[in-house]
Write a protein that holds these residues in place. Structure first.
Motif, PDB file in Angstrom:
ATOM      1  N   LEU A  78       0.525  -1.028   0.241  1.00 22.48           N
ATOM      2  CA  LEU A  78      -0.162  -0.303   0.080  1.00 22.48           C
ATOM      3  C   LEU A  78       0.942   1.254   0.523  1.00 22.48           C
ATOM      4  CD1 LEU A  78      -1.319  -2.367   1.927  1.00 22.48           C
ATOM      5  CD2 LEU A  78      -3.409  -0.130   1.632  1.00 22.48           C
ATOM      6  N   ASN A  79       0.918   2.124  -0.801  1.00 22.29           N
ATOM      7  CA  ASN A  79       1.583   2.831  -1.144  1.00 22.29           C
ATOM      8  C   ASN A  79       0.751   4.394  -0.639  1.00 22.29           C
ATOM      9  OD1 ASN A  79       3.815   4.938  -2.238  1.00 22.29           O
ATOM     10  ND2 ASN A  79       2.985   5.471  -3.789  1.00 22.29           N
ATOM     11  N   PHE A  80       1.089   4.581   0.512  1.00 20.67           N
ATOM     12  CA  PHE A  80       0.836   6.064   1.420  1.00 20.67           C
ATOM     13  C   PHE A  80       2.113   7.259   1.215  1.00 20.67           C
ATOM     14  CE2 PHE A  80      -1.690   3.210   3.818  1.00 20.67           C
ATOM     15  CZ  PHE A  80      -2.901   3.056   3.903  1.00 20.67           C
ATOM     16  N   ALA A  81       3.315   6.794   0.616  1.00 22.88           N
ATOM     17  CA  ALA A  81       4.165   7.831   0.835  1.00 22.88           C
ATOM     18  C   ALA A  81       4.228   8.719  -0.203  1.00 22.88           C
ATOM     19  CB  ALA A  81       5.270   7.102   0.419  1.00 22.88           C
ATOM     20  N   ALA A  82       4.119  10.137   0.068  1.00 22.99           N
ATOM     21  CA  ALA A  82       3.583  11.498  -0.584  1.00 22.99           C
ATOM     22  C   ALA A  82       3.713  12.508  -0.139  1.00 22.99           C
ATOM     23  CB  ALA A  82       2.444  11.530  -1.161  1.00 22.99           C
ATOM     24  N   GLU A  83       4.590  13.555  -0.653  1.00 23.29           N
ATOM     25  CA  GLU A  83       3.984  15.250  -0.654  1.00 23.29           C
ATOM     26  C   GLU A  83       2.403  15.299  -1.185  1.00 23.29           C
ATOM     27  OE1 GLU A  83       6.223  16.937   1.228  1.00 23.29           O
ATOM     28  OE2 GLU A  83       7.816  15.241   1.285  1.00 23.29           O
ATOM     29  N   SER A  84       2.348  16.055   0.247  1.00 26.26           N
ATOM     30  CA  SER A  84       0.597  16.178  -0.166  1.00 26.26           C
ATOM     31  C   SER A  84       0.677  17.398   0.199  1.00 26.26           C
ATOM     32  CB  SER A  84       0.242  15.229   0.832  1.00 26.26           C
ATOM     33  OG  SER A  84       0.440  16.054   2.301  1.00 26.26           O
ATOM     34  N   HIS A  85       1.269  18.666   1.092  1.00 27.43           N
ATOM     35  CA  HIS A  85       0.494  20.038   0.662  1.00 27.43           C
ATOM     36  C   HIS A  85       0.802  21.001   0.242  1.00 27.43           C
ATOM     37  CE1 HIS A  85      -1.351  23.187   3.402  1.00 27.43           C
ATOM     38  NE2 HIS A  85       0.192  23.662   3.997  1.00 27.43           N
ATOM     39  N   VAL A  86      -0.374  21.310  -0.841  1.00 24.15           N
ATOM     40  CA  VAL A  86      -0.230  22.091  -1.653  1.00 24.15           C
ATOM     41  C   VAL A  86       0.766  23.326  -1.772  1.00 24.15           C
ATOM     42  CG1 VAL A  86      -2.421  23.960  -3.129  1.00 24.15           C
ATOM     43  CG2 VAL A  86      -2.987  21.661  -2.535  1.00 24.15           C
TER      44      VAL A  86
END
Length: 355
Positions: A78-86
Motif C-alpha cells: 500500500l503506497n501512502f508515501a507522498a508529499e501532500s501539501h498544496v
C-alpha cells in the motif's frame, strides 16, 4: 502473512497501520522517510508490538525496496508515501515530482519484479494499492456534479499534478504488465495526528495561540471532509474486495466551505477551551490573500464504493470535528514536538506575509 506499507509514519498511513494491527494479526512492514510530516510518535502505541517492523527509508530507494520485498514477502503493498501539501508544492515543486512521480515509479518497478517472481496462488492473490487524492480531478463549479471514477484528470497544482502522474503510472503498470493495481481517490481527511499545516489542525493551534486565523480569499472554497478512520476502513474494504485495475472514490458526504469549517471549530473551542476574555475565537478570523490557482470546489461521488463493496462513512462531520479538537487539546506533547522552529517559519512566510 505480511503487508508492506510506504509512508506509514504520516497522518493517514500511521492511522492505517494502527487500525490494521487492531483488526488483524498480520505483520506490517512500514517504510517511511520521516520527512517533516512523518512522525514516529504517531506509532508510539506499537513500540513493543513485534508485528510492526519499521524501516527508515525512501520509496525512491529501489535496492532497499527490493530487499524488503524479498525478505518479508508481502501479500500486498500500500503506497501512502507522498508529499501532500498544496502550498508547499507551489513554493517548491521539485520534491513533489521526486517523491510522487519518480518515487512511485521506483516502487512500482520493485513491486513488479517481486510480483512477477511469485508462484501461484500468491501471484494471483497479490495486490498493490495506490492511495491518491480527489485533487487530481481539478476544480468543480458550485452546481457541477461530484467527481466520479471516470472524471477526467485536470490537476491544477504541482501537488495534484504529481499525484496524477503517479496514478497514471500505476494504471499503466496494470495494463502493460498485469500488476494487480487498486487505486483510491479520497476527499480531504481530518483527525488526530495531522500535521498542523493543514486547515483544521492549523486553525486549532492558531486559535489556542491567540493568533489570527488565516482564511484564504473569501473562504468560500468547498471541500468534502472525510474522517481518517472512515478512510482507513474504506481502504481495508478495497484491499479485501476491490477489483484489480479499478478505481474507487472515497468521500465523507460532508461538503463545507473553508469558512464554515473555521467557524465551527471556533464554536467547539469556545465550549471546550473558552478564551480568557470571554470572546469567541471567531474574532481571530483574518482573511488573507488567496493562494495561486486555488481550486474552488471538490466533491466526491462515492456511490461505486457503496454499491459494489458496501462501504459508507460512519462518522458525521460535526462529531468527527469534536473528536479531533478533543484529541489536539489532550495531546499537547505531540503538538509541541511537531511545532518546531522551521514549522513556525513556514507559517509566518505562508500566512502572516499574506495578511
Amino acid at each position: 502473512m505480511t503487508l508492506l506499507v510506504t509512508g506509514g509514519a504520516g497522518f493517514i498511513g500511521s492511522h492505517f497501520v494502527l487500525d490494521w494491527l487492531a483488526c488483524h494479526h498480520e505483520t506490517v512492514v512500514n517504510v517511511d522517510a520521516l520527512s517533516y510530516a512523518g512522525n514516529r510518535m504517531n506509532l508510539a502505541a506499537l513500540a513493543d508490538d513485534p508485528r510492526h517492523v519499521f524501516v527508515h527509508g525512501r520509496i525512491g530507494d529501489g535496492a532497499l525496496l527490493e530487499r524488503l520485498l524479498e525478505e518479508h514477502k508481502p501479500r500486498a503493498v500500500l503506497n501512502f508515501a507522498a508529499e501532500s501539501h498544496v502550498d508547499r508544492s507551489i513554493a517548491g515543486p521539485a520534491v513533489f515530482v521526486d517523491t510522487n512521480v519518480a518515487g512511485t515509479f521506483t516502487l512500482l518497478e520493485a513491486v513488479r519484479g517481486y510480483w512477477q517472481g511469485l508462484a501461484e496462488p500468491e501471484k494471483t492473490a497479490f495486490r498493490y494499492l495506490q492511495v491518491s487524492t480527489d485533487e487530481v480531478y481539478g476544480s468543480l463549479g458550485p452546481l457541477e456534479a461530484a467527481f466520479t471514477e471516470t472524471t477526467p484528470f485536470a490537476p491544477n497544482s504541482p501537488y495534484a499534478a504529481s499525484k496524477a502522474a503517479g496514478d497514471h503510472l500505476a494504471r499503466a503498470w496494470h495494463h502493460s504488465y498485469g500488476l494487480p493495481v487498486l487505486t483510491t481517490h479520497c476527499s480531504n481527511n481530518y483527525g488526530p495526528f495531522q500535521f498542523p499545516e493543514k486547515l483544521i489542525p492549523l486553525m486549532i493551534e492558531r486559535a489556542l495561540e491567540g493568533a489570527p486565523l488565516p482564511v484564504y480569499g473569501d473562504g468560500l472554497q468547498v471541500r468534502d471532509w472525510l474522517y481518517v478512520g472512515d478512510h482507513c476502513a474504506a481502504l481495508r474494504r478495497v484491499l479485501a474486495e476491490g477489483k484489480p485495475g479499478d478505481t474507487y472514490n472515497i468521500g465523507g458526504n460532508a461538503e463545507r466551505t473553508n469558512l464554515e469549517v473555521v467557524n465551527r471549530l471556533c464554536a467547539i473551542l469556545d465550549e471546550a477551551r473558552p478564551r480568557a476574555d470571554g470572546r469567541s475565537y471567531s474574532a481571530q478570523v483574518a482573511f488573507v490573500a488567496d493562494r495561486p490557482g486555488h481550486d474552488r470546489r471538490y466533491a466526491i461521488n462515492a456511490t461505486k464504493l457503496a454499491a459494489e463493496l458496501g462501504w459508507v462513512p460512519d462518522e458525521r462531520f460535526d462529531s468527527g470535528l469534536k473528536r479531533t479538537v478533543a484529541w489536539y487539546l489532550s495531546h499537547r506533547a505531540w503538538v509541541d514536538a511537531v511545532k518546531s522552529g522551521s514549522y513556525r517559519d513556514w507559517v509566518a512566510r505562508q500566512y502572516e506575509a499574506r495578511a
